[in-house]
Design a protein around this motif. Structure first.
Motif, PDB file in Angstrom:
ATOM      1  N   SER A  97       0.859  -1.174   0.000  1.00 55.38           N
ATOM      2  CA  SER A  97       0.000   0.000   0.000  1.00 55.38           C
ATOM      3  C   SER A  97       0.898   1.228   0.000  1.00 55.38           C
ATOM      4  O   SER A  97       2.010   1.199   0.537  1.00 55.38           O
ATOM      5  CB  SER A  97      -0.946   0.025   1.202  1.00 55.38           C
ATOM      6  N   VAL A  98       0.395   2.282  -0.626  1.00 62.78           N
ATOM      7  CA  VAL A  98       1.147   3.532  -0.709  1.00 62.78           C
ATOM      8  C   VAL A  98       0.220   4.680  -0.354  1.00 62.78           C
ATOM      9  O   VAL A  98      -0.906   4.758  -0.855  1.00 62.78           O
ATOM     10  CB  VAL A  98       1.730   3.773  -2.120  1.00 62.78           C
ATOM     11  N   GLN A  99       0.717   5.552   0.523  1.00 59.44           N
ATOM     12  CA  GLN A  99       0.049   6.814   0.843  1.00 59.44           C
ATOM     13  C   GLN A  99       1.011   7.935   0.470  1.00 59.44           C
ATOM     14  O   GLN A  99       2.222   7.772   0.601  1.00 59.44           O
ATOM     15  CB  GLN A  99      -0.211   6.954   2.336  1.00 59.44           C
ATOM     16  N   VAL A 100       0.461   9.058   0.046  1.00 60.70           N
ATOM     17  CA  VAL A 100       1.276  10.242  -0.245  1.00 60.70           C
ATOM     18  C   VAL A 100       0.687  11.427   0.512  1.00 60.70           C
ATOM     19  O   VAL A 100      -0.516  11.687   0.442  1.00 60.70           O
ATOM     20  CB  VAL A 100       1.325  10.538  -1.757  1.00 60.70           C
ATOM     21  N   TRP A 101       1.572  12.120   1.217  1.00 58.77           N
ATOM     22  CA  TRP A 101       1.206  13.287   2.012  1.00 58.77           C
ATOM     23  C   TRP A 101       2.106  14.454   1.621  1.00 58.77           C
ATOM     24  O   TRP A 101       3.223  14.245   1.157  1.00 58.77           O
ATOM     25  CB  TRP A 101       1.399  13.012   3.499  1.00 58.77           C
ATOM     26  N   PRO A 102       1.647  15.665   1.870  1.00 64.64           N
ATOM     27  CA  PRO A 102       2.537  16.811   1.633  1.00 64.64           C
ATOM     28  C   PRO A 102       3.651  16.843   2.686  1.00 64.64           C
ATOM     29  O   PRO A 102       3.425  16.490   3.848  1.00 64.64           O
ATOM     30  CB  PRO A 102       1.618  18.024   1.772  1.00 64.64           C
ATOM     31  N   PHE A 137      -3.526   0.303  -3.213  1.00 63.01           N
ATOM     32  CA  PHE A 137      -3.254  -1.060  -2.792  1.00 63.01           C
ATOM     33  C   PHE A 137      -2.969  -1.902  -4.025  1.00 63.01           C
ATOM     34  O   PHE A 137      -3.749  -1.887  -4.980  1.00 63.01           O
ATOM     35  CB  PHE A 137      -4.458  -1.656  -2.044  1.00 63.01           C
ATOM     36  N   ILE A 138      -1.860  -2.644  -3.988  1.00 57.27           N
ATOM     37  CA  ILE A 138      -1.456  -3.469  -5.121  1.00 57.27           C
ATOM     38  C   ILE A 138      -0.995  -4.819  -4.593  1.00 57.27           C
ATOM     39  O   ILE A 138      -0.288  -4.891  -3.574  1.00 57.27           O
ATOM     40  CB  ILE A 138      -0.316  -2.781  -5.913  1.00 57.27           C
ATOM     41  N   THR A 139      -1.341  -5.879  -5.291  1.00 56.97           N
ATOM     42  CA  THR A 139      -0.901  -7.209  -4.879  1.00 56.97           C
ATOM     43  C   THR A 139       0.503  -7.479  -5.418  1.00 56.97           C
ATOM     44  O   THR A 139       0.974  -6.828  -6.363  1.00 56.97           O
ATOM     45  CB  THR A 139      -1.838  -8.305  -5.414  1.00 56.97           C
TER      46      THR A 139
END
Length: 151
Positions: A97-102, A137-139
């Protein structure tokens, strides 16, 4: 630039004691963290692990803090982060999983409205997966189809 490395106990899963490879996982996470910081525009990164209760169902969660949040900055940063995370081999995750924040890293409590919605990035990458609550989300299978089998 301060280094925030989040490594909850869940990364060491499968009952490993410090003598049974947990140190290797910690070293691999530290190496991945250093690698993510080399991506253009990434000011900070966090890495954590999660499981659904089964020791063989672990996911790696990546949080990137970017200087610029345009799609032209976010998409390549996420793509590079996934490629670098694909090389992580302390254990083989079933998903990512990837999240992007400032940037900079916000003080708690974080305002979820400032997290980047990765729907556009997901479409541009063409990797499959899905976006839920702004996270991608990526498998492992979807990444393998794009990046090839691990060596």
């Amino acid at each position: 630039m301060g280094a925030a490395l989040i490594m909850p106990a869940s990364l060491g899963l499968s009952g490993c004691s410090q003598d049974d490879g947990a140190g290797d996982v910690k070293d691999a996470v530290s190496a991945l963290h250093a690698s993510l910081l080399t991506i253009d525009g990434v000011e900070e990164a966090e890495i954590s692990g999660s499981a659904d209760g089964a020791p063989d169902r672990r996911r790696i969660n990546i949080t990137l803090y970017l200087d610029h949040l345009s799609p032209q900055s976010v998409t390549p940063a996420v793509e590079q982060a996934l490629a670098q995370t694909w090389e992580f081999d302390a254990y083989i995750p079933v998903g990512y999983s990837v999240q992007v924040w400032p940037a900079p890293v916000p003080a708690p409590p974080r305002d979820a409205d400032t997290m980047v919605d990765l729907t556009t990035t997901q479409a541009e990458l063409g990797l499959g997966g899905y976006v839920y609550n702004r996270q991608l989300f990526i498998t492992a299978g979807e990444l393998e189809a794009r990046l090839g089998a691990r060596e």
